[in-house]
Structures are given as C-alpha cells and as structure tokens.
Design an enzyme around this catalytic site. Structure first.
Site, mmCIF file in Angstrom:
data_model
loop_
_atom_site.group_PDB
_atom_site.id
_atom_site.type_symbol
_atom_site.label_atom_id
_atom_site.label_comp_id
_atom_site.label_asym_id
_atom_site.label_seq_id
_atom_site.Cartn_x
_atom_site.Cartn_y
_atom_site.Cartn_z
ATOM 1 N N ARG A 84 67.592 46.942 42.363
ATOM 2 C CA ARG A 84 66.741 47.032 43.154
ATOM 3 C C ARG A 84 66.046 47.429 42.355
ATOM 4 O O ARG A 84 65.638 48.839 42.384
ATOM 5 C CB ARG A 84 67.371 47.477 44.422
ATOM 6 N N ARG A 93 63.740 41.112 47.427
ATOM 7 C CA ARG A 93 64.587 42.251 47.105
ATOM 8 C C ARG A 93 66.213 41.796 47.091
ATOM 9 O O ARG A 93 66.595 40.808 47.102
ATOM 10 C CB ARG A 93 65.253 43.013 47.483
ATOM 11 N N ASP A 96 68.692 45.023 50.247
ATOM 12 C CA ASP A 96 68.453 45.675 51.175
ATOM 13 C C ASP A 96 69.007 46.300 52.687
ATOM 14 O O ASP A 96 69.977 45.646 52.438
ATOM 15 C CB ASP A 96 66.519 45.430 51.521
ATOM 16 N N ASP A 98 69.084 48.765 55.102
ATOM 17 C CA ASP A 98 68.435 49.851 56.289
ATOM 18 C C ASP A 98 69.458 50.194 57.436
ATOM 19 O O ASP A 98 70.566 50.073 57.929
ATOM 20 C CB ASP A 98 67.170 48.575 56.688
HETATM 21 C C1 X6L Z 1 53.727 40.672 61.084
HETATM 22 C C2 X6L Z 1 53.278 41.855 60.096
HETATM 23 C C3 X6L Z 1 54.880 40.666 61.543
HETATM 24 C C4 X6L Z 1 54.584 41.702 59.223
HETATM 25 C C5 X6L Z 1 56.277 40.580 61.125
HETATM 26 C C6 X6L Z 1 58.313 41.988 60.148
HETATM 27 C C7 X6L Z 1 56.603 42.996 58.274
HETATM 28 C C8 X6L Z 1 59.142 42.288 59.157
HETATM 29 C C9 X6L Z 1 58.109 43.200 57.545
HETATM 30 C C10 X6L Z 1 55.674 41.686 59.837
HETATM 31 C C11 X6L Z 1 56.937 42.765 58.940
HETATM 32 C C12 X6L Z 1 59.411 42.610 58.084
HETATM 33 C C13 X6L Z 1 63.420 40.941 55.643
HETATM 34 C C14 X6L Z 1 62.360 39.602 56.275
HETATM 35 C C15 X6L Z 1 61.979 41.832 55.212
HETATM 36 C C16 X6L Z 1 65.032 40.609 55.846
HETATM 37 C C17 X6L Z 1 64.108 38.530 56.498
HETATM 38 C C18 X6L Z 1 60.591 43.182 57.301
HETATM 39 C C19 X6L Z 1 60.708 44.025 55.451
HETATM 40 N N1 X6L Z 1 62.815 41.794 55.029
HETATM 41 N N2 X6L Z 1 63.293 38.564 56.536
HETATM 42 N N3 X6L Z 1 61.875 40.826 55.602
HETATM 43 N N4 X6L Z 1 65.392 39.343 56.396
HETATM 44 N N5 X6L Z 1 64.785 37.448 57.294
HETATM 45 O O1 X6L Z 1 65.715 41.204 55.047
HETATM 46 O O2 X6L Z 1 61.520 42.833 57.895
HETATM 47 S S1 X6L Z 1 60.280 42.597 55.017
HETATM 48 MG MG MG Z 2 64.175 45.994 55.641
HETATM 49 MG MG MG Z 3 64.873 48.815 53.631
#
Ligand code: X6L
Ligand code: MG
Ligand code: MG
Length: 177
Positions: A84, A93, A96, A98
């Site tokens: 990572r 990544r 991850d 969490d």
């Molecule tokens: C507006 C702005 C709405 C930001 C949502 C949602 C940001 C989730 C970060 C958000 C917003 C995240 C994964 C991912 C990420 C994952 C999938 C996050 C952190 N991690 N998408 N996006 N799976 N499908 O594990 O969760 S980045």
């Molecule tokens: Mg995450």
């Molecule tokens: Mg994390």
C-alpha cells in the site's frame, strides 16, 4: 477471544483477489485475531473518486483480544506489507482495511472513528456486511445493518455486484492459503 470486530476490505490495483486473500491470511496468522466469518466478494463501482478501476470489496467478522487501537496498528501494518502506497486521498490502492464496528462501542481516538463514520451510506460496505451481520444493531445510527441496507437506493445497489460467492467460516477454502 472476547471482542467482536468487523472489518471492510477493498482492493482496486493489481491482482485484487490476491490482495484480499493475503490480507485474510495475515489476519489469521495473528494470535490475537480470529476471523470467524467472511462475506462473499463483490465487484463495486468506485465511490468518491470516479475514473479509477473497479474495486473488489468484502467484509469480515473477527473475534479478538486486541483493543481497537491495536487492531488499527495491525491493519495498518498489513496494508504496508501488501504494497500500500499513499498517493492522493481516496486514490487507488492494493489493499484497504477499515474497522467498521468494535462491539457496540463508540470510539473517537485521533484518526480512528468507530463505528466507521460513513459506513451507513456505502453500499460496498453494507451489502457484504448484511450477508454476515444483518441483525447487528448499530447504536449511533439506531438501526440494524438490514435496515441501513434497505435504505440504499436502487442506483447505489446496482454498483455492487456479487463477484465470488464464498461466505462462511473458511470462505469455502478460498482463504486457506
Ligand atoms: C461525495 C464525496 C460522496 C465523497 C462520497 C465516498 C469519498 C466514499 C470517499 C464521497 C466518498 C469514499 C472504496 C471506494 C473508496 C471502496 C468502492 C471512500 C474512500 N474506497 N469505492 N472508494 N470501494 N467501491 O473500497 O470510501 S475511497
Ligand atoms: Mg476505505
Ligand atoms: Mg482505509
């Protein structure tokens, strides 16, 4: 092992299934962690930052003797050991890990927030979690995982597709190493 902890796993670089499998093996090797139940693996549309590769996501239930802070140290060291590299926030990544829930505790410790502050709106967390912990009540949302999952929109659920069905204790051998 006295405490119940739920972890979310995600990968969207390289051999995604390999990274999930390695993370589960490393958790298993830890003497104070016992992964007792794994969800299936889902392929999920990226949320937050678009234009990155699709994720594989899953969730697991751990029994543990570790405090939440020690679980975090362990998951971070597993992330480091699995290539990572932190680039931009929310970027792609290899792995991850969490922490979603720790018993029914509410924890705010430096960067560690439990329950995970955005789990209730993330289909890529709730759908796998609902497979293994539907009846689990989350006190600060005052709802069960089933209720939170039912509130996702059709659009959000469409972004999460069953990729490999393997829920259960051994993940049907998938995570035996
Ligand atoms: C507006 C702005 C709405 C930001 C949502 C949602 C940001 C989730 C970060 C958000 C917003 C995240 C994964 C991912 C990420 C994952 C999938 C996050 C952190 N991690 N998408 N996006 N799976 N499908 O594990 O969760 S980045
Ligand atoms: Mg995450
Ligand atoms: Mg994390």
């Amino acid at each position: 092992m006295t405490n119940d902890c739920y972890l979310a796993l995600g990968s969207n670089i390289g051999d995604r299934e390999y990274y999930l499998r390695q993370a589960v093996c490393k958790l298993r090797q830890h003497k104070s962690l016992d992964p007792v139940r794994l969800s299936s693996i889902y392929e999920t549309e990226p949320v937050g930052v678009t234009g990155q590769p699709a994720f594989l996501n899953m969730v697991l239930h751990l029994k543990t003797e570790l405090t939440p802070g020690k679980v975090l140290e362990t998951t971070q060291s597993i992330e480091q050991g699995l290539d990572r590299v932190r680039h931009e926030r929310w970027g792609p990544r290899t792995i991850d890990l969490d922490i979603l829930l720790y018993n029914d505790e509410n924890i705010k410790m430096n960067e560690l927030y439990i329950p995970h502050p955005r789990m209730h709106e993330r289909a890529f967390v709730l759908i796998p979690l609902n497979e293994i912990a539907a009846a689990q009540y989350v006190s600060n949302y005052k709802q069960t995982i089933q209720e939170l999952t039912d509130q996702l929109s059709g659009r959000e659920k469409e972004g999460v597709r069953l990729w490999r069905k393997c829920s259960g204790r051994g993940g049907f051998g998938l995570f035996e190493n």
